[in-house]
Structures are given as C-alpha cells and as structure tokens.
Design a protein around this motif. Structure first.
Motif, PDB file in Angstrom:
ATOM      1  N   ALA A 122     -19.822  38.016 -75.307  1.00 21.55           N
ATOM      2  CA  ALA A 122     -20.253  37.192 -76.440  1.00 21.55           C
ATOM      3  C   ALA A 122     -21.042  35.986 -75.939  1.00 21.55           C
ATOM      4  CB  ALA A 122     -19.044  36.732 -77.260  1.00 21.55           C
ATOM      5  N   LEU A 126     -25.046  35.197 -76.499  1.00 26.38           N
ATOM      6  CA  LEU A 126     -25.539  33.955 -77.086  1.00 26.38           C
ATOM      7  C   LEU A 126     -26.543  33.270 -76.152  1.00 26.38           C
ATOM      8  CD1 LEU A 126     -22.188  32.617 -78.589  1.00 26.38           C
ATOM      9  CD2 LEU A 126     -24.120  33.661 -79.826  1.00 26.38           C
ATOM     10  N   ALA A 131     -27.696  36.206 -81.052  1.00 27.93           N
ATOM     11  CA  ALA A 131     -26.634  35.618 -81.863  1.00 27.93           C
ATOM     12  C   ALA A 131     -25.845  36.682 -82.614  1.00 27.93           C
ATOM     13  CB  ALA A 131     -27.225  34.604 -82.837  1.00 27.93           C
ATOM     14  N   GLU A 132     -26.523  37.713 -83.088  1.00 25.18           N
ATOM     15  CA  GLU A 132     -25.834  38.771 -83.841  1.00 25.18           C
ATOM     16  C   GLU A 132     -24.864  39.526 -82.932  1.00 25.18           C
ATOM     17  OE1 GLU A 132     -24.447  41.209 -86.834  1.00 25.18           O
ATOM     18  OE2 GLU A 132     -25.405  39.253 -86.868  1.00 25.18           O
ATOM     19  N   ARG A 135     -21.938  37.314 -82.273  1.00 26.96           N
ATOM     20  CA  ARG A 135     -21.116  37.262 -83.486  1.00 26.96           C
ATOM     21  C   ARG A 135     -20.232  38.500 -83.603  1.00 26.96           C
ATOM     22  NH1 ARG A 135     -20.762  38.648 -88.636  1.00 26.96           N
ATOM     23  NH2 ARG A 135     -22.478  40.098 -88.687  1.00 26.96           N
ATOM     24  N   LEU A 139     -16.217  38.492 -83.782  1.00 26.11           N
ATOM     25  CA  LEU A 139     -15.509  39.135 -84.895  1.00 26.11           C
ATOM     26  C   LEU A 139     -14.504  40.163 -84.387  1.00 26.11           C
ATOM     27  CD1 LEU A 139     -18.386  39.586 -87.503  1.00 26.11           C
ATOM     28  CD2 LEU A 139     -16.371  38.094 -87.697  1.00 26.11           C
ATOM     29  N   LEU A 158     -17.622  30.882 -83.884  1.00 23.40           N
ATOM     30  CA  LEU A 158     -18.222  31.734 -84.906  1.00 23.40           C
ATOM     31  C   LEU A 158     -18.838  30.890 -86.037  1.00 23.40           C
ATOM     32  CD1 LEU A 158     -18.695  34.697 -85.605  1.00 23.40           C
ATOM     33  CD2 LEU A 158     -16.498  34.713 -86.752  1.00 23.40           C
ATOM     34  N   ARG A 159     -18.111  29.857 -86.472  1.00 25.42           N
ATOM     35  CA  ARG A 159     -18.643  28.965 -87.512  1.00 25.42           C
ATOM     36  C   ARG A 159     -19.898  28.244 -87.039  1.00 25.42           C
ATOM     37  NH1 ARG A 159     -13.186  27.913 -88.536  1.00 25.42           N
ATOM     38  NH2 ARG A 159     -13.238  26.008 -87.299  1.00 25.42           N
ATOM     39  N   LEU A 161     -22.200  29.379 -85.331  1.00 27.00           N
ATOM     40  CA  LEU A 161     -23.334  30.292 -85.349  1.00 27.00           C
ATOM     41  C   LEU A 161     -23.954  30.398 -86.745  1.00 27.00           C
ATOM     42  CD1 LEU A 161     -21.996  33.215 -83.135  1.00 27.00           C
ATOM     43  CD2 LEU A 161     -23.567  31.374 -82.478  1.00 27.00           C
ATOM     44  N   ARG A 162     -23.228  29.988 -87.760  1.00 27.87           N
ATOM     45  CA  ARG A 162     -23.718  30.150 -89.140  1.00 27.87           C
ATOM     46  C   ARG A 162     -24.677  29.084 -89.514  1.00 27.87           C
ATOM     47  NH1 ARG A 162     -17.815  31.682 -90.910  1.00 27.87           N
ATOM     48  NH2 ARG A 162     -17.898  33.862 -90.374  1.00 27.87           N
TER      49      ARG A 162
END
Length: 162
Positions: A122, A126, A131-132, A135, A139, A158-159, A161-162
């Motif tokens: 992960a 990044l 990023a996907e 993510r 997850l 994770l937050r 990245l939003r």
C-alpha cells in the motif's frame, strides 16, 4: 565467494536434488542463508555455501543464537520471498521505488494473507502515484482485520486519500 549466499545455496540445493541427495535443505538463518545437511547417520551440519561449503562449528552456531525455527527446512516459496526481499533492499539503496513495488507485488502474490506485506505494498503504491491500488490494500486490511495491525492508523491513512 562469488555471488550472494542465498543464490549460491539455491544452486547447491538444485545440484543436490539432481544427484538424488535428499538430506539437504535451505536454512533461513537470519542475515545469511545457509544449507542444512541432516545425514541419515550422524549429526546435522550447517553449511556456509558462500564460504566454500564449510561446516559451521557448534561454537559459531551458539554465537549466532540460532533457534529451531532458523534450522527448519526453507520452502521454495520462502526462499523466493527472501530473494525478493533482498532485491527490495537493493532497490531501496538506489531509491528505485518502482522496482521496490514490482518486487513487493510478487511477494503479495506469494503470500496474499500477509498483512505486513499488504501494508508495504500500500505504501509503495502510494509512493508510486497509485492511490487506487494503495486504497485497495488498505481496504483489504480493514476487511480482514489482521492481528498486530493498528487499524485506526489504517483508517486515518485511508481517510487522507479521499
């Protein structure tokens, strides 16, 4: 002393297999891969293939503080994973994050349930502007809830990245 210990040991193990010698296996000694010979009669021997195949004296084994786990036969999968980790270290030294990610992808393919390797992938994803992909690994960690992982930290990442 040409090559690296794990590669030389793999060549040695393959040659032993080809001649029908089934009393040798890889020994995942920390920091230095070796070969373990368990003859049908007599004591086991730990061979340092990198140093010409010399047998490690018991005193040196004590100094290394080897555990029973260090002397368990390495599986082909664990040998490949260790080689990939060595390649990651080399890529890290040259700051080649794309190569690190390629090797980490292979490790996760070999051990998809390894939470530590998922985290590693992960972070590398990044770093490599995926990023996907990062993510998806985060997850996976939240869905599978592996032990020893700070899931609050995973959620924070994770937050972010939003």
């Amino acid at each position: 002393r040409e090559g690296i210990p794990i590669t030389l040991s793999v060549v040695f193990l393959e040659l032993a297999r080809r001649i029908g010698l089934d009393t040798v296996s890889g020994a995942p000694v920390p920091g230095h891969f070796m070969v373990l010979h368990r003859p049908k009669m007599g004591n086991r021997q730990l061979l340092d293939i990198f140093d010409g195949g010399v047998t490690l004296p018991p005193k040196r084994e004590e100094e290394l503080r080897l555990t029973d786990e260090d002397l368990q036969p390495a599986t082909k999968r664990s040998i490949i994973t260790r080689m990939l980790r060595n390649l990651i270290s080399g890529a890290r030294a040259t700051q080649d994050s794309a190569a690190m990610l390629r090797y980490q992808e292979l490790i996760v393919a070999l051990a998809p349930e390894s939470a530590g390797d998922r985290i590693g992938r992960a972070l590398l994803r990044l770093q490599n502007d995926d990023a996907e992909g990062g993510r998806l690994d985060l997850l996976w960690l939240l869905e599978n809830r592996p032990r020893g992982i700070d899931l609050d930290r995973v959620e924070q990442l994770l937050r972010s990245l939003r």
